[in-house]
Design a protein around this motif. Structure first.
Motif, short mmCIF file in Angstrom:
data_model
loop_
_atom_site.label_atom_id
_atom_site.label_comp_id
_atom_site.label_asym_id
_atom_site.label_seq_id
_atom_site.Cartn_x
_atom_site.Cartn_y
_atom_site.Cartn_z
N LYS A 106 0.83 -1.20 0.00
CA LYS A 106 0.00 0.00 0.00
C LYS A 106 0.87 1.26 0.00
O LYS A 106 0.58 2.22 -0.69
CB LYS A 106 -0.93 -0.02 1.22
CG LYS A 106 -2.15 0.82 1.08
CD LYS A 106 -3.12 0.54 2.22
CE LYS A 106 -4.52 0.88 1.77
NZ LYS A 106 -5.53 0.47 2.72
N SER A 110 1.15 2.83 -4.10
CA SER A 110 -0.11 3.58 -3.93
C SER A 110 -0.69 4.08 -5.25
O SER A 110 -1.89 4.29 -5.36
CB SER A 110 0.07 4.73 -2.95
OG SER A 110 1.05 5.63 -3.43
N THR A 113 -2.59 -0.14 -9.62
CA THR A 113 -3.76 -0.98 -9.42
C THR A 113 -3.25 -2.34 -8.99
O THR A 113 -2.39 -2.93 -9.66
CB THR A 113 -4.57 -1.11 -10.72
OG1 THR A 113 -5.03 0.18 -11.09
CG2 THR A 113 -5.74 -2.07 -10.56
N ASP A 126 -9.07 -5.78 3.22
CA ASP A 126 -8.89 -4.33 3.17
C ASP A 126 -8.96 -3.78 1.74
O ASP A 126 -8.74 -2.59 1.53
CB ASP A 126 -7.54 -3.94 3.78
CG ASP A 126 -7.49 -4.24 5.27
OD1 ASP A 126 -8.54 -4.11 5.94
OD2 ASP A 126 -6.41 -4.61 5.77
N ASP A 128 -10.26 -2.36 -1.84
CA ASP A 128 -11.29 -1.41 -2.24
C ASP A 128 -12.51 -2.13 -2.81
O ASP A 128 -13.64 -1.68 -2.66
CB ASP A 128 -10.76 -0.43 -3.30
CG ASP A 128 -9.66 0.45 -2.75
OD1 ASP A 128 -9.67 0.75 -1.54
OD2 ASP A 128 -8.78 0.84 -3.54
N GLN A 129 -12.24 -3.25 -3.48
CA GLN A 129 -13.33 -4.04 -4.04
C GLN A 129 -12.94 -5.51 -4.03
O GLN A 129 -11.84 -5.87 -4.45
CB GLN A 129 -13.67 -3.61 -5.45
CG GLN A 129 -14.74 -4.48 -6.10
CD GLN A 129 -15.58 -3.71 -7.07
OE1 GLN A 129 -16.59 -3.17 -6.69
NE2 GLN A 129 -15.16 -3.69 -8.31
N THR A 143 -17.06 -4.19 -0.82
CA THR A 143 -16.05 -4.17 0.24
C THR A 143 -16.32 -5.32 1.20
O THR A 143 -17.38 -5.96 1.14
CB THR A 143 -16.12 -2.85 1.03
OG1 THR A 143 -17.39 -2.78 1.68
CG2 THR A 143 -15.92 -1.64 0.13
#
Length: 167
Positions: A106, A110, A113, A126, A128-129, A143
């Motif tokens: 992360k 950052s 993708t 954790d 996003d999708q 999520t």
């Protein structure tokens, strides 16, 4: 360069057996024509972030599965690609290392993708999708929180793997 667009890390490591950990991690930098001294410094920094500084000059055959996996992940990060695919790449890692690596990803990727294919909820919760598949069909998307409320298949997996506090 097209070969720099996607960084892949597979469950099977795909390390070069006759190269030590440092050489494996530095390989993408070699192809970007970065000097040996600079690529070794950068590669050593990433091995250190992966907790493998002491293993820099060891061959893959001398390492555990989790250590090899961390070398493969560090090598992929060296590509500085806009897209990364981790195909069940965290399965050989203990949970603490898994968590630390996801934090490092992360921080260091950052702007990229990141696609993680995994079977451990802790490795993906954790995201996003999350896309939940069952028998080749998408049965849920959202999520962790959304899926815990709406997707029975995801709930079953989560409850079987996580404590009540983690869920």
């Amino acid at each position: 360069h097209r070969n720099q667009m996607i960084g892949f890390v597979f469950q099977s490591f795909n390390l070069i057996n006759f190269k030590n950990a440092l050489e494996n991690v530095a390989l993408p930098l070699y192809y970007r024509r970065i000097s040996r001294k600079k690529r070794n410094l950068i590669a050593m920094e990433y091995l250190d972030k992966m907790g493998l500084k002491d293993w820099a000059y060891h061959l893959p055959s001398e390492m555990s599965g989790g250590q090899k996996q961390r070398v493969a992940i560090a090598r992929a990060i060296m590509k500085m690609a806009p897209i990364y695919i981790f195909d069940d790449s965290f399965s050989a890692l203990d949970f603490t290392t898994d968590l630390n690596l996801r934090k490092a990803l992360k921080q260091n990727l950052s702007d990229s993708t990141i696609i993680i294919v995994g079977q451990r909820v802790a490795s993906i919760m954790d995201a996003d999708q999350i896309i939940v598949m069952d028998d080749g069909r998408i049965v849920g998307k959202g999520t962790h929180k959304q899926l815990m409320e709406s997707c029975e298949e995801y709930q079953q997996i989560a409850y079987s793997q996580l404590s009540k506090e983690e869920v």
